[in-house]
Design an enzyme around this catalytic site. Structure first.
Site, PDB file in Angstrom:
ATOM      1  CD  GLU A 320      -2.547  -1.278   2.670  1.00 24.93           C
ATOM      2  OE1 GLU A 320      -3.698  -1.727   2.627  1.00 24.93           O
ATOM      3  OE2 GLU A 320      -2.009  -0.866   3.722  1.00 24.93           O
ATOM      4  N   PRO A 321       1.608   1.507  -1.057  1.00 25.34           N
ATOM      5  CG  PRO A 321       2.538   1.661  -3.200  1.00 25.34           C
ATOM      6  CD  PRO A 321       1.726   0.747  -2.314  1.00 25.34           C
ATOM      7  NE  ARG A 323       6.243   9.076   3.344  1.00 24.42           N
ATOM      8  CZ  ARG A 323       5.853   9.935   4.275  1.00 24.42           C
ATOM      9  NH1 ARG A 323       6.141  11.198   4.133  1.00 24.42           N
ATOM     10  NH2 ARG A 323       5.208   9.520   5.353  1.00 24.42           N
ATOM     11  CE1 TYR A 364       3.412  13.395  11.414  1.00 26.95           C
ATOM     12  CE2 TYR A 364       3.630  14.215   9.180  1.00 26.95           C
ATOM     13  CZ  TYR A 364       2.879  13.609  10.162  1.00 26.95           C
ATOM     14  OH  TYR A 364       1.613  13.206   9.874  1.00 26.95           O
ATOM     15  CB  CYS A 391      -0.064  34.405  13.724  1.00 27.02           C
ATOM     16  SG  CYS A 391      -0.702  35.595  12.553  1.00 27.02           S
ATOM     17  CD  GLU A 392       1.440  28.072  15.554  1.00 26.29           C
ATOM     18  OE1 GLU A 392       2.404  27.296  15.697  1.00 26.29           O
ATOM     19  OE2 GLU A 392       0.261  27.736  15.621  1.00 26.29           O
TER      20      GLU A 392
HETATM   21  C1  PLP Z   1      -0.697   5.582   5.735  1.00 25.56           C
HETATM   22  C2  PLP Z   1      -0.909   4.187   5.346  1.00 25.56           C
HETATM   23  C3  PLP Z   1      -0.326   3.706   4.174  1.00 25.56           C
HETATM   24  C4  PLP Z   1       0.566   4.539   3.294  1.00 25.56           C
HETATM   25  O1  PLP Z   1       1.702   4.991   3.934  1.00 25.56           O
HETATM   26  P1  PLP Z   1       2.856   5.720   3.068  1.00 25.56           P
HETATM   27  O2  PLP Z   1       3.860   6.080   4.084  1.00 25.56           O
HETATM   28  O3  PLP Z   1       2.218   6.905   2.437  1.00 25.56           O
HETATM   29  O4  PLP Z   1       3.321   4.738   2.072  1.00 25.56           O
HETATM   30  C5  PLP Z   1      -0.575   2.410   3.815  1.00 25.56           C
HETATM   31  N1  PLP Z   1      -1.375   1.608   4.568  1.00 25.56           N
HETATM   32  C6  PLP Z   1      -1.963   2.046   5.698  1.00 25.56           C
HETATM   33  C7  PLP Z   1      -2.831   1.131   6.465  1.00 25.56           C
HETATM   34  C8  PLP Z   1      -1.753   3.338   6.134  1.00 25.56           C
HETATM   35  O5  PLP Z   1      -2.329   3.760   7.254  1.00 25.56           O
END
Ligand code: PLP
Length: 463
Positions: A320-321, A323, A364, A391-392
């Protein structure tokens, strides 16, 4: 973080310790291809361009700040992930990184599936025509309405995150007269950080069902007892911006361990495992991420090895990429408003956006790069901090950067690798309207999320 007052001292004046800054790059006008989207180049006249359009034209037509997304790069990254994992695995794009209807169509066309984790993300996916069977629903506290809509629309999987949710999803499936495919999110006790991982016996966080103490095994029992649920596999997501495959190795080993227990206790071999997302990208030249084909090979080998030693058939893998697909494809374009040199410290360069369009630096401690985009410069390097208009004092976009010493009001700055978790986490802080997302490809720029207006803000405020 300290909540107490303290005298103004180094924390406010922020005196730079010796050697704090890494040395300046040899050429401030050069663009590191690891950090910038594929079609971004600096033209001979010094202007940056993306998709064949220069940033001065883009700024004139779309204003600043704005996110410019390289559609060619986005589609190429989708294909790289899909091809790397081939027909034996499924790639789910994590919509929370950045989602719009155009993005959903690109994913569909390029053969990726889609993770959503709220009703709004699900609505966007369905509105753009993603086949429900290719959608997965995540979240640690899905509402009954979200679960009902997902079940009724026929999503391919719901990832269960609690005991309560097992009952809720089973109930919704019964009412809809369906058998809902589900996975169980397992907390494997691996917390992945950027360059290391820490194995903890008991993970103190909200997601998933813990392997330790038998929660996950109990969840499996309960799901198998519900005829309206079809348990298709186990899910594990260990964190974000990960460069080291060791965390995935531990995660895969523990997930396969539970698959083995399930086979021994219930006589079923679950057909799938999902190892989540979290693969890192380069925000600065110091980051060195893996390519999708290396990740696919590494994860495939790990799972095969663990299954072989457990005597299990290798399950279908999914990843599940988020980013790693969208992050590198966009940059944020800002205009410089003020330049304030602080003697012996650095120069504060204020731009027309800030923490409302990129909260990651404040939230982060994220690191970013920046380039002067509207011209090349022969001026020497100046230690700079790019800050916003909010404003920070924590309103920082790029904490430590070098910019040409002649950087001046009216210049355009581009901050690369802002495709993920910037627009999707944008806010209206200080009633600043959120910037647009403009997709650029082959000499054409198309607004895919328009700029918010003051009218939009006032429309929500019903007086
Ligand atoms: C956030 C998330 C991702 C994606 O994370 P990346 O750091 O964007 O690759 C995949 N699976 C689940 C369950 C997430 O919560």
């Amino acid at each position: 973080m300290s909540r107490s007052a303290h005298p103004a001292g180094p924390r406010h004046a922020d005196v730079l310790p010796e050697g704090h800054y890494s040395p300046p790059p040899a050429d401030l006008n050069a663009l590191d291809p690891r950090v910038w989207a594929r079609t971004v180049t600096r033209r001979p006249d010094g202007l940056l361009e993306v998709g064949g359009i220069d940033v001065a034209t883009l700024a004139r037509e779309h204003g600043t700040p704005a996110y410019f997304l390289d559609e060619t790069d986005f589609r190429a990254r989708c294909r790289a992930w899909r091809d790397a994992f081939g027909s034996e695995a499924d790639v789910f794009y994590a919509g929370k990184a950045f989602l719009s209807r155009a993005v959903v169509r690109w994913l569909h066309e390029e053969g990726l599936n889609l993770d959503v984790c709220s009703g709004g993300e699900l609505a966007t996916a369905l509105a753009a025509g993603m086949p429900p069977a290719r959608i997965a629903l995540h979240g640690n506290n899905k509402s009954d309405a979200e679960i009902g809509r997902a079940v009724e629309s026929g999503v391919g999987r719901i990832v269960l995150d609690s005991f309560q949710e097992i009952d809720r999803v089973a109930g919704a499936a019964e009412r809809a007269g369906r058998r809902q495919p589900v996975q169980i999110r397992v907390t494997v006790g691996v917390e992945a950080h950027t360059h290391e991982f820490i194995a903890t016996a008991h993970e103190d966080q909200k997601f998933g069902l813990a392997l330790a103490g038998g929660q996950a095994a109990e969840a499996v029992r309960r799901v198998l007892a519900r005829p309206s649920l079809e348990l298709i596999g186990l899910h594990s997501h260990i964190g974000s911006q990960i460069f080291d495959m060791a965390g995935f190795e531990v995660s895969a080993r523990r997930v396969v361990g539970l698959l083995t227990e399930i086979r021994d206790e219930h006589g079923v071999e679950l057909p799938e495992i999902d190892l989540g997302g979290g693969l890192g990208i380069a925000y600065t030249s110091e980051d060195d991420p893996c390519e999708p084909h290396e990740i696919a090979k590494s994860l495939g080998d790990i799972v095969a090895r663990e299954c072989e030693s457990a005597g299990l058939a290798v399950p279908r893998l999914s990843v599940e990429p988020g980013r790693a697909v969208v992050g590198p494809t966009a940059f944020t374009l800002y205009e410089v408003g003020t330049v304030k040199p602080l003697e012996h410290l650095r120069t504060y360069v204020s731009v027309d956006g800030g923490m409302s369009d990129n909260i990651r630096t404040a939230l982060y401690d994220a690191e970013y790069s920046v380039a002067l985009a509207s011209r090349a410069s022969d001026a020497g390097p100046m230690p700079a901090r790019v800050v916003g208009k909010h404003c920070e004092s924590g309103d920082i976009v790029v904490r430590d950067a070098y910019l040409p010493a002649d950087t001046a009001p009216g210049d355009l700055l581009a901050v690369p690798a802002t495709g993920a978790y910037c627009r999707s986490m944008a806010s209206n802080y200080n009633h600043v309207p959120r910037p647009p997302v403009v997709a650029v490809k082959d000499g054409e720029a198309r607004v895919i999320v328009r700029r918010e207006t003051e009218e939009d803000l006032l429309r929500l405020d019903v007086g």
